[in-house]
Structures are given as C-alpha cells and as structure tokens.
Design a protein around this motif. Sequence first.
Motif, PDB file in Angstrom:
ATOM      1  N   ARG A  66       0.883  -1.122   0.000  1.00  0.00           N
ATOM      2  CA  ARG A  66      -0.038   0.072  -0.007  1.00  0.00           C
ATOM      3  C   ARG A  66       0.791   1.277   0.157  1.00  0.00           C
ATOM      4  N   ASP A  67       1.991   1.072   0.193  1.00  0.00           N
ATOM      5  CA  ASP A  67       2.982   2.247   0.069  1.00  0.00           C
ATOM      6  C   ASP A  67       2.899   3.193  -1.218  1.00  0.00           C
ATOM      7  N   ASN A  68       2.779   2.496  -2.195  1.00  0.00           N
ATOM      8  CA  ASN A  68       2.970   3.270  -3.457  1.00  0.00           C
ATOM      9  C   ASN A  68       1.598   2.839  -4.212  1.00  0.00           C
ATOM     10  N   TYR A  69       0.324   2.504  -3.404  1.00  0.00           N
ATOM     11  CA  TYR A  69      -0.845   2.449  -3.995  1.00  0.00           C
ATOM     12  C   TYR A  69      -1.530   3.625  -4.586  1.00  0.00           C
ATOM     13  N   ALA A  70      -1.188   4.994  -4.188  1.00  0.00           N
ATOM     14  CA  ALA A  70      -2.110   5.897  -4.466  1.00  0.00           C
ATOM     15  C   ALA A  70      -1.248   6.423  -6.079  1.00  0.00           C
ATOM     16  N   GLU A  71      -0.227   6.163  -6.253  1.00  0.00           N
ATOM     17  CA  GLU A  71       0.348   6.280  -7.541  1.00  0.00           C
ATOM     18  C   GLU A  71      -0.009   5.321  -8.700  1.00  0.00           C
ATOM     19  N   THR A  72      -0.371   4.209  -8.057  1.00  0.00           N
ATOM     20  CA  THR A  72      -0.806   3.077  -9.096  1.00  0.00           C
ATOM     21  C   THR A  72      -2.137   3.364  -9.439  1.00  0.00           C
ATOM     22  N   VAL A  73      -3.063   3.887  -8.472  1.00  0.00           N
ATOM     23  CA  VAL A  73      -4.486   4.297  -8.888  1.00  0.00           C
ATOM     24  C   VAL A  73      -4.445   5.417  -9.762  1.00  0.00           C
ATOM     25  N   TRP A 313     -17.064  -3.353 -17.125  1.00  0.00           N
ATOM     26  CA  TRP A 313     -15.814  -4.233 -17.305  1.00  0.00           C
ATOM     27  C   TRP A 313     -15.295  -4.283 -15.891  1.00  0.00           C
ATOM     28  N   TRP A 314     -14.399  -5.172 -15.506  1.00  0.00           N
ATOM     29  CA  TRP A 314     -13.930  -5.368 -14.128  1.00  0.00           C
ATOM     30  C   TRP A 314     -12.546  -5.492 -14.072  1.00  0.00           C
ATOM     31  N   ASN A 315     -11.849  -5.040 -13.086  1.00  0.00           N
ATOM     32  CA  ASN A 315     -10.374  -5.484 -13.164  1.00  0.00           C
ATOM     33  C   ASN A 315      -9.939  -6.647 -12.425  1.00  0.00           C
ATOM     34  N   VAL A 316      -8.703  -7.118 -12.521  1.00  0.00           N
ATOM     35  CA  VAL A 316      -7.999  -8.035 -12.061  1.00  0.00           C
ATOM     36  C   VAL A 316      -8.212  -7.943 -10.513  1.00  0.00           C
ATOM     37  N   LYS A 317      -8.251  -9.061  -9.492  1.00  0.00           N
ATOM     38  CA  LYS A 317      -8.669  -8.929  -8.317  1.00  0.00           C
ATOM     39  C   LYS A 317      -7.491  -8.655  -7.320  1.00  0.00           C
ATOM     40  N   HIS A 318      -6.134  -9.273  -7.679  1.00  0.00           N
ATOM     41  CA  HIS A 318      -4.853  -9.125  -6.740  1.00  0.00           C
ATOM     42  C   HIS A 318      -4.382  -7.911  -7.055  1.00  0.00           C
ATOM     43  N   PRO A 319      -3.964  -6.860  -5.876  1.00  0.00           N
ATOM     44  CA  PRO A 319      -3.462  -5.832  -5.945  1.00  0.00           C
ATOM     45  C   PRO A 319      -1.950  -6.137  -6.775  1.00  0.00           C
ATOM     46  N   GLY A 320      -1.273  -7.049  -6.588  1.00  0.00           N
ATOM     47  CA  GLY A 320       0.037  -7.196  -7.170  1.00  0.00           C
ATOM     48  C   GLY A 320      -0.314  -7.364  -8.907  1.00  0.00           C
ATOM     49  N   ALA A 321      -1.200  -8.207  -8.959  1.00  0.00           N
ATOM     50  CA  ALA A 321      -1.332  -8.526 -10.605  1.00  0.00           C
ATOM     51  C   ALA A 321      -2.039  -6.886 -11.169  1.00  0.00           C
ATOM     52  N   TYR A 322      -2.754  -6.203 -10.340  1.00  0.00           N
ATOM     53  CA  TYR A 322      -3.335  -4.927 -10.665  1.00  0.00           C
ATOM     54  C   TYR A 322      -2.027  -4.017 -11.008  1.00  0.00           C
ATOM     55  N   ALA A 323      -1.458  -3.739 -10.108  1.00  0.00           N
ATOM     56  CA  ALA A 323      -0.072  -3.074 -10.460  1.00  0.00           C
ATOM     57  C   ALA A 323       0.992  -3.484 -11.416  1.00  0.00           C
ATOM     58  N   GLN A 324       1.118  -4.797 -11.501  1.00  0.00           N
ATOM     59  CA  GLN A 324       1.727  -5.202 -12.681  1.00  0.00           C
ATOM     60  C   GLN A 324       1.385  -4.739 -13.814  1.00  0.00           C
ATOM     61  N   ALA A 325       0.106  -5.100 -14.382  1.00  0.00           N
ATOM     62  CA  ALA A 325      -0.638  -4.679 -15.450  1.00  0.00           C
ATOM     63  C   ALA A 325      -0.219  -3.156 -15.883  1.00  0.00           C
ATOM     64  N   LEU A 326      -0.479  -2.333 -14.854  1.00  0.00           N
ATOM     65  CA  LEU A 326      -0.280  -0.924 -15.042  1.00  0.00           C
ATOM     66  C   LEU A 326       1.040  -0.502 -15.332  1.00  0.00           C
ATOM     67  N   SER A 327       2.082  -1.123 -14.447  1.00  0.00           N
ATOM     68  CA  SER A 327       3.416  -0.863 -14.665  1.00  0.00           C
ATOM     69  C   SER A 327       3.846  -1.192 -16.031  1.00  0.00           C
ATOM     70  N   GLU A 328       3.154  -2.059 -16.811  1.00  0.00           N
ATOM     71  CA  GLU A 328       3.456  -2.632 -17.856  1.00  0.00           C
ATOM     72  C   GLU A 328       2.899  -1.785 -19.087  1.00  0.00           C
ATOM     73  N   GLY A 329       2.136  -0.991 -18.831  1.00  0.00           N
ATOM     74  CA  GLY A 329       1.355  -0.108 -19.816  1.00  0.00           C
ATOM     75  C   GLY A 329       0.025  -0.820 -20.239  1.00  0.00           C
ATOM     76  N   ARG A 330      -0.471  -1.520 -19.359  1.00  0.00           N
ATOM     77  CA  ARG A 330      -1.522  -2.675 -19.908  1.00  0.00           C
ATOM     78  C   ARG A 330      -2.802  -2.191 -19.168  1.00  0.00           C
ATOM     79  N   SER A 331      -4.052  -2.345 -19.752  1.00  0.00           N
ATOM     80  CA  SER A 331      -5.247  -2.177 -18.732  1.00  0.00           C
ATOM     81  C   SER A 331      -5.223  -3.176 -17.829  1.00  0.00           C
TER      82      SER A 331
END
Length: 410
Positions: A66-73, A313-331
Amino acid sequence: MPSVLPDGEPMPEDGALPRHALDGSGQRPLGFYLHVPYCATRCGYCDFNTYTASELRGSGGALASRDNYAETVAEEIRLARKVLGDDPRPVETVFVGGGTPTLLPAADLGRMIATIRDEFGLAEDAEVSTEANPESVDPRYLEELRAAGFNRVSFGMQSARQHVLKILDRTHTPGRPEACVAEARAAGFEHVNLDLIYGTPGESDDDWRASLDAVLGAAPDHVSAYALIVEEGTQLARRIRRGEVPMTDDDAHADRYLIAEETLSAAGFSWYEVSNWATSEAGRCRHNELYWRGADWWGAGPGAHSHVGGVRWWNVKHPGAYAQALSEGRSPGAGREVLSEEDRRVERILLELRLEEGCPLALLKPAGAAAAARALADGLLRAEAYEQGRAALTLRGRLLADAVVRDLVD
C-alpha cells in the motif's frame, strides 16, 4: 467490491471501448469509484475483495504494497483519460471505498482526487466521499481529508452493541462512530453517513433500537441500513454451519427494517432507496444514485467494476497483478461485457424499483405489466405513482422488493 469476478469477453490491452459507448455521453453524469483493498483485519461476514497484511505477505511483493498504491491508482486514472479521449464531462462524484481507505495516509487519498481533478476536472458541486473505519481516523486526519477536497464521509458503525460487533468481528469500540461524526463536523464535513447492519446472529430488537438511538444521538444527515447477508466462504458462514451461532430468519429482518423505518422517519429522515435514508435531498449519496440510475462510472483499483455507455468491465482482483498490468502499460481489466438493450432494460427495473420514485411502467413487458397490476392490488405498489406511469414500492413492497422485481422483469 465483490470477491468473485463474473465471466466475460477479454479486455483489450489498451482498455479501448467500443465506439458506441460514448454516444450520448453528454446527457449522462460521470463518476469515479476508487477501491482501496487493504484492511487491518478481516471481518467475519466480509466477502469483499480485500486483503490484510498477512494475506499479502509473499504474494505480489512490493507491487501489492500500500506504500505506492496511490500512484498506481493514479496511473489507472490517467489510463481512463486516454480511453475516454476528448470526453468533456467533468467528474460529478468520487467515492473511495474498500477495504479500509483510511488505512492510507490522507495525503495519498488526496493524491488520487488531485489526479482526477487534473485529468478530468471536478464539477463545481462535485460530491467527494470516502468510507472510513472509526478506529482509523482522528480529528487531524479528518481535517486533512477535508483539506484534500473530500466533502462527505461514511463511517462503518454496524451496531452500538459490543456483543453484536464481536459476532461481526468488528474491532471498533461502541461510541467511537458517534464521536467520529462530531469530529467530521468540526473538520468541516457537511455530509456524514453512518452504516448499520441488522440481523446479526444474537441481535435482539432492543439491540437494534439501541443502535438506531445511538445514530440519532450522533446526528448524521444520512443513514444506510443493510440486512446481514451471510456469504458462502466467510468465517461467519462457517460458524453458522458448525452451529456456533444461530442464523437470523427473514421475519426478524423484516421486523428490524420496520423498526428502522419508524425510528428514522420520526426523526426527520426520509427513505430514498430501500436501504438508505437522508434528512434532505442534499444529504443523499449522489454517487450511489449514479449507480442506481445507470449513469457512467470508472472503477479504479483491484476488482473494481466500471460502466460506460452500456459496456461493463472489471479489473483483476489481486493488488500485485493490478499494479503489474499498469506498470507494463496494460489495462488492468480482467474482462468485460457489452450489455444488450434487454440487459439494460432489466437492470433499469432491478435498480430503479429500489428508489423512492420507482421505475417507469413503460419499461415493463406485458407479463411484467400484469404483475405490476397485481402488485398494486396487493398493496405492494403506490397508487398515486402508478397513476403517473411509475411502479413505486409501498412500505410493504419494500419488505418484498426482491420478489416484486422478479415478477416485473418478466
């Protein structure tokens, strides 16, 4: 956010929507839901997409933190801007839910709101809400939220009775939610909600009346009261199955609802949705009204759901998978569905019938129209609304809302 995602077609990696999704968007409000999936502990009845620190340990690593969660959102909000293109609508409502959003620093929640403001703009009278655990805030935190642009806060009270809170595995102490209302008012919040749950195993009518009395003593301008739903897979469901606690029956739920309606109405609250009461129209939760009326919203965060122009539509459930997708420029979208006209008709009936003004009779097919006539004769629909072309529930109809809806969607 529910813990189980539906089936659907694959989501494009860039998150692009069908061209028709923005047709007529200028006539629909736009809102944002921001999901914060972290909790200090897991409540026994909770089936939401949430995670405690121990559940995340070793699962997703730093990406799930959760330390970098705000930037991920914030990254997903910027993705939303790209997907919606030159859509000129400012955002009219923002709702931060969880989980426990107030486990994050107030500055992090403010950073998410600032990103929405920078990318989309906020309407001049935008409603900006957050849920809050009573034990996770203090006067200074609430002042920081208010300074960050929040103008509505919803505290999870659930009950005023310690033994009821214990069954629910709630960790706050009785009296703390009421104190939070006063602290929020002092911080400048104009609109404050208290959430209640009725029908907990072991709760009596007197326990429920005590909770309602405590709410009225705190003087919020909004109250939500929900019947406890025991979801499979939860700790509470397992305890009931083992016979450790009794299951509350439907008659008790109905009795508690009637007590709530009588008590809240006498104190100046008016219902505007089956489970929600407010002291004025301004006190209503505009974000939830946006859902109930089928407007557009973008849900950011793990497991969050979105709807724009008949595309859901709906996002992947896990915070790690969610952050990984965005870090790779994917929805981070896990799947989507394009609603048919029939899907949208049925959803309008399902949602709008729950509102005080009801749904248009013109939405009903012949079998549904006949069911509405029977419901009117049975005292489940209000005569004056029916004469004006709407199916609107009476008090007795609210107790049987699910059954009425099933008949009307035929």
